[in-house]
Design a protein around this motif. Sequence first.
Motif, short mmCIF file in Angstrom:
data_model
loop_
_atom_site.label_atom_id
_atom_site.label_comp_id
_atom_site.label_asym_id
_atom_site.label_seq_id
_atom_site.Cartn_x
_atom_site.Cartn_y
_atom_site.Cartn_z
N GLY A 4 41.13 29.46 39.78
CA GLY A 4 41.67 30.36 39.11
C GLY A 4 40.82 31.46 38.48
N GLU A 5 41.31 32.75 38.15
CA GLU A 5 40.69 34.00 37.74
C GLU A 5 39.11 33.59 38.05
N HIS A 6 39.06 34.49 39.00
CA HIS A 6 37.58 34.44 39.37
C HIS A 6 37.06 35.92 40.04
N TRP A 7 35.83 36.31 39.37
CA TRP A 7 35.52 37.70 40.06
C TRP A 7 35.14 37.55 41.49
N VAL A 62 38.85 40.80 39.64
CA VAL A 62 39.26 39.42 39.32
C VAL A 62 40.70 39.03 39.89
N ASP A 104 43.93 36.15 39.99
CA ASP A 104 44.45 35.44 39.22
C ASP A 104 44.37 34.06 39.69
N VAL A 105 44.94 33.63 40.87
CA VAL A 105 44.42 32.18 41.29
C VAL A 105 44.50 32.37 43.13
N ASP A 142 48.69 36.82 42.24
CA ASP A 142 48.61 37.77 41.19
C ASP A 142 49.98 37.32 40.14
N TYR A 145 41.72 42.08 46.95
CA TYR A 145 41.31 40.76 46.97
C TYR A 145 40.93 40.07 48.07
#
Length: 160
Positions: free
Chosen positions: A8-11, A31, A33-34, A47, A68
């Motif tokens: 979750g939430e990762h750059w 970033v 979301d998941v 997202d 992403y």
Amino acid sequence: APGNFSIGEHWVQSKKFRTPSHKAWFFIRGVFDVAIEFDDGSYGISDYKTSSPKSEYMPLYSRQLHAYSLALEYPEQGKLHLAPISGLGILAIDPVEMIALNGGGAFRLETTWIEVAKDYKGFKAFLSEVFTVLESGTAPSPDPKCRICEYLEVARREGL
């Protein structure tokens, strides 16, 4: 497809790319979301949107998810790498009612899953349009429905 939420939430950050018909190089950073790890070993990127889904925003959401995905499948060295990305989607969470609970409150939510077709060819065409505008040296005319553009025009006119 069956799977589990894995990250979750990762750059993320992609390697550098260049569109074939343009001089500029670019990379993607953001970033997500998941990430969902499917049982077949592939991944999905989702997202969250905290509103009812609006079809007119889907092209924007699709571009965000594709960015992403591209960054995860083709990361900068040392950055998060997830591949293959086999699914993209929006999980819209719409708070539709507030409920009183023992001196506090809670929201009743309606959720909607919106699958986004993976289309790198279309995403790359969008990027090519962006670079065409950037390399032209001339700003395009603002969209008449853009409230920010309208505000900026009034601010320029009024000297704000």
